[in-house]
Design a protein around this motif. Structure first.
Motif, PDB file in Angstrom:
ATOM      1  N   UNK A  78       0.433   2.875  29.125  1.00 54.53           N
ATOM      2  CA  UNK A  78      -0.469   2.667  30.256  1.00 54.53           C
ATOM      3  C   UNK A  78      -0.782   4.003  30.935  1.00 54.53           C
ATOM      4  N   UNK A  79      -1.846   3.974  31.742  1.00 58.51           N
ATOM      5  CA  UNK A  79      -2.406   5.217  32.265  1.00 58.51           C
ATOM      6  C   UNK A  79      -1.539   5.910  33.312  1.00 58.51           C
ATOM      7  N   UNK A  80      -0.552   5.233  33.866  1.00 55.92           N
ATOM      8  CA  UNK A  80       0.340   5.915  34.809  1.00 55.92           C
ATOM      9  C   UNK A  80       1.386   6.737  34.065  1.00 55.92           C
ATOM     10  N   UNK A  81       1.509   6.508  32.761  1.00 58.02           N
ATOM     11  CA  UNK A  81       2.488   7.241  31.962  1.00 58.02           C
ATOM     12  C   UNK A  81       3.896   6.686  32.082  1.00 58.02           C
ATOM     13  N   UNK A  82       4.025   5.563  32.777  1.00 58.05           N
ATOM     14  CA  UNK A  82       5.341   4.916  32.879  1.00 58.05           C
ATOM     15  C   UNK A  82       5.465   3.863  31.782  1.00 58.05           C
ATOM     16  N   UNK A  83       6.665   3.307  31.629  1.00 59.54           N
ATOM     17  CA  UNK A  83       6.835   2.259  30.632  1.00 59.54           C
ATOM     18  C   UNK A  83       5.878   1.102  30.932  1.00 59.54           C
ATOM     19  N   UNK A  84       5.109   0.690  29.926  1.00 62.61           N
ATOM     20  CA  UNK A  84       4.146  -0.401  30.084  1.00 62.61           C
ATOM     21  C   UNK A  84       4.782  -1.694  29.576  1.00 62.61           C
ATOM     22  N   UNK A  85       5.727  -2.210  30.339  1.00 63.39           N
ATOM     23  CA  UNK A  85       6.373  -3.459  29.928  1.00 63.39           C
ATOM     24  C   UNK A  85       5.329  -4.570  29.840  1.00 63.39           C
ATOM     25  N   UNK A  86       5.233  -5.243  28.712  1.00 60.00           N
ATOM     26  CA  UNK A  86       4.225  -6.307  28.594  1.00 60.00           C
ATOM     27  C   UNK A  86       4.480  -7.451  29.571  1.00 60.00           C
ATOM     28  N   UNK A  87       3.406  -8.057  30.054  1.00 62.07           N
ATOM     29  CA  UNK A  87       3.556  -9.203  30.964  1.00 62.07           C
ATOM     30  C   UNK A  87       4.117 -10.396  30.197  1.00 62.07           C
ATOM     31  N   UNK A  88       4.547 -11.388  30.937  1.00 60.78           N
ATOM     32  CA  UNK A  88       5.179 -12.564  30.332  1.00 60.78           C
ATOM     33  C   UNK A  88       4.276 -13.299  29.355  1.00 60.78           C
ATOM     34  N   UNK A  89       3.015 -13.452  29.716  1.00 64.37           N
ATOM     35  CA  UNK A  89       2.094 -14.171  28.820  1.00 64.37           C
ATOM     36  C   UNK A  89       1.955 -13.416  27.505  1.00 64.37           C
ATOM     37  N   UNK A  90       1.873 -12.091  27.588  1.00 61.60           N
ATOM     38  CA  UNK A  90       1.728 -11.296  26.356  1.00 61.60           C
ATOM     39  C   UNK A  90       2.995 -11.336  25.510  1.00 61.60           C
ATOM     40  N   UNK A  91       4.167 -11.343  26.145  1.00 69.96           N
ATOM     41  CA  UNK A  91       5.417 -11.439  25.370  1.00 69.96           C
ATOM     42  C   UNK A  91       5.426 -12.752  24.597  1.00 69.96           C
ATOM     43  N   UNK A  92       5.034 -13.831  25.279  1.00 65.50           N
ATOM     44  CA  UNK A  92       4.997 -15.140  24.613  1.00 65.50           C
ATOM     45  C   UNK A  92       3.940 -15.150  23.506  1.00 65.50           C
ATOM     46  N   UNK A  93       2.769 -14.633  23.801  1.00 64.82           N
ATOM     47  CA  UNK A  93       1.649 -14.688  22.849  1.00 64.82           C
ATOM     48  C   UNK A  93       1.951 -13.865  21.606  1.00 64.82           C
ATOM     49  N   UNK A  94       2.424 -12.649  21.811  1.00 67.99           N
ATOM     50  CA  UNK A  94       2.726 -11.753  20.682  1.00 67.99           C
ATOM     51  C   UNK A  94       3.946 -12.272  19.908  1.00 67.99           C
ATOM     52  N   UNK A  95       4.903 -12.854  20.634  1.00 61.73           N
ATOM     53  CA  UNK A  95       6.123 -13.367  20.008  1.00 61.73           C
ATOM     54  C   UNK A  95       5.855 -14.436  18.966  1.00 61.73           C
TER      55      UNK A  95
END
Ligand code: THU
Length: 132
Positions: A78-95
């Protein structure tokens, strides 16, 4: 380049395409599938805020719609350069499509890299075999 490095670099490339006039928070993702292809994605916002789609799901729908349904790893930046932890919906969707030993790669400009088993990021994952 390692798998992690090439996925992070692809995620950064796609982050440039983010459409974020509202949050100005750009996210890029890249998914490696079991046939060796890499699918990139970015977040795409909308004037109807709830219609926005995250970078991870953009990459995932690109992969699945091209016939690649077995993911080996995903990188997110992500653009702040910090860890871009995926949101809950994305974790479920990608999982839904991730190998049981698939990986999640993140990067922080100060802390460095973070490589974790994808399913460590979503304990008590909801699986389709619960649907009866
Ligand atoms: N966003 C992502 O792209 N991925 C995530 O996992 C979390 C949030 C996007 C959605 C929106 O465009 C912006 O970040 C702020 O929430």
């Amino acid at each position: 380049m390692t798998e992690r490095e090439s996925l992070i670099s692809k995620a950064k490339e796609y982050m440039k395409n983010a459409y974020t006039p509202y949050s100005k928070f750009n996210v890029g993702a890249a998914i490696l599938t079991d046939d060796g292809r890499i699918f990139g994605g970015c977040n795409i916002e909308n004037s109807s805020y709830g219609a926005a789609i995250c970078a991870e799901r953009t990459a995932a729908v690109k992969a699945v719609s091209e016939g690649a349904k077995h993911f080996k790893a995903i990188a997110v930046v992500c653009s702040t350069g910090e860890y871009a932890y995926p949101c809950g919906i994305c974790r479920q969707f990608v999982g839904e499509f991730m190998d049981k030993d698939g990986m999640l790669y993140l990067e922080d400009k100060e802390e460095g890299e973070l490589s974790i088993p994808f399913f460590d990021s979503i304990p008590y994952f909801f699986t389709g075999d619960r649907i009866k």
